[in-house]
Design a protein around this motif. Structure first.
Motif, PDB file in Angstrom:
ATOM      1  N   THR A 141     -45.630  23.039  19.271  1.00 21.36           N
ATOM      2  CA  THR A 141     -46.926  22.391  19.504  1.00 21.36           C
ATOM      3  C   THR A 141     -46.789  21.214  20.458  1.00 21.36           C
ATOM      4  OG1 THR A 141     -47.763  23.074  17.348  1.00 21.36           O
ATOM      5  CG2 THR A 141     -48.850  21.190  18.385  1.00 21.36           C
ATOM      6  N   GLU A 142     -45.774  20.398  20.253  1.00 22.76           N
ATOM      7  CA  GLU A 142     -45.553  19.263  21.161  1.00 22.76           C
ATOM      8  C   GLU A 142     -45.342  19.744  22.597  1.00 22.76           C
ATOM      9  OE1 GLU A 142     -42.292  17.346  19.165  1.00 22.76           O
ATOM     10  OE2 GLU A 142     -43.633  16.047  18.011  1.00 22.76           O
TER      11      GLU A 142
ATOM     12  N   ARG B 280     -48.732  20.923  24.068  1.00 22.41           N
ATOM     13  CA  ARG B 280     -49.604  19.786  24.382  1.00 22.41           C
ATOM     14  C   ARG B 280     -49.109  19.003  25.601  1.00 22.41           C
ATOM     15  NH1 ARG B 280     -53.430  22.208  21.977  1.00 22.41           N
ATOM     16  NH2 ARG B 280     -53.874  21.692  19.816  1.00 22.41           N
TER      17      ARG B 280
ATOM     18  N   LYS C 213     -52.959  24.338  26.650  1.00 19.82           N
ATOM     19  CA  LYS C 213     -52.713  22.914  26.404  1.00 19.82           C
ATOM     20  C   LYS C 213     -53.749  22.318  25.441  1.00 19.82           C
ATOM     21  CE  LYS C 213     -52.247  18.518  28.862  1.00 19.82           C
ATOM     22  NZ  LYS C 213     -50.853  18.120  28.703  1.00 19.82           N
ATOM     23  N   LEU C 214     -54.997  22.785  25.527  1.00 22.14           N
ATOM     24  CA  LEU C 214     -56.070  22.235  24.707  1.00 22.14           C
ATOM     25  C   LEU C 214     -56.573  23.218  23.644  1.00 22.14           C
ATOM     26  CD1 LEU C 214     -58.094  20.434  27.529  1.00 22.14           C
ATOM     27  CD2 LEU C 214     -56.382  19.461  25.983  1.00 22.14           C
TER      28      LEU C 214
ATOM     29  N   GLY D 227     -49.786  17.037  17.336  1.00 19.69           N
ATOM     30  CA  GLY D 227     -50.797  17.621  18.209  1.00 19.69           C
ATOM     31  C   GLY D 227     -51.562  18.796  17.621  1.00 19.69           C
TER      32      GLY D 227
ATOM     33  N   ASP E  15     -54.356  20.599  15.284  1.00 22.60           N
ATOM     34  CA  ASP E  15     -55.729  20.194  15.013  1.00 22.60           C
ATOM     35  C   ASP E  15     -56.117  20.297  13.542  1.00 22.60           C
ATOM     36  OD1 ASP E  15     -56.840  19.810  17.834  1.00 22.60           O
ATOM     37  OD2 ASP E  15     -55.876  21.769  17.961  1.00 22.60           O
TER      38      ASP E  15
END
Length: 103
Positions: free
Chosen positions: A43-44, A47, A54-55, A77, A79
């Motif tokens: 995830t890092e 992001r 990326k989003l 990062g 959600d």
């Protein structure tokens, strides 16, 4: 028209990163404890990178329902967070919440 869900599976964080270079996903369910590269590191990397995802919303999936795990997932990062075993209704709620699509 009707949006048919397409599901893809990655065996580890490295494969996830590779797939994310060429395909734009609506949502990513990320297991935190995978071989080779864990979900937090993957995830890092997503992001921090420039890939199409990326989003993209990333929902953590983990058996580690320990105090602080949710915060660790959000800090890297992700959600949202789903504890294992994942219940069908929780999965559908997450899809609806993060993609604005009802399955």
């Amino acid at each position: 028209g009707l949006h048919r869900p397409v599901l893809e599976y990655a065996v580890d964080g490295l494969e996830c990163l590779e797939r994310c270079k060429s395909v734009q996903y609506d949502i990513i369910f990320m297991d935190c404890n995978m071989p080779n590269m864990d979900g937090w590191t993957a995830t890092e990397s997503l992001r921090a990178g420039t890939c199409p995802n990326k989003l993209t919303p990333i929902v953590a999936v983990t058996a580690n329902a320990m105090l602080g795990d949710r915060e660790k997932c959000l800090a890297c990062g992700m959600d949202d967070y789903l504890p294992k075993p994942v219940e069908r209704v929780s999965l559908l709620v997450a899809i609806d919440k993060w993609t604005n699509r009802t399955m």
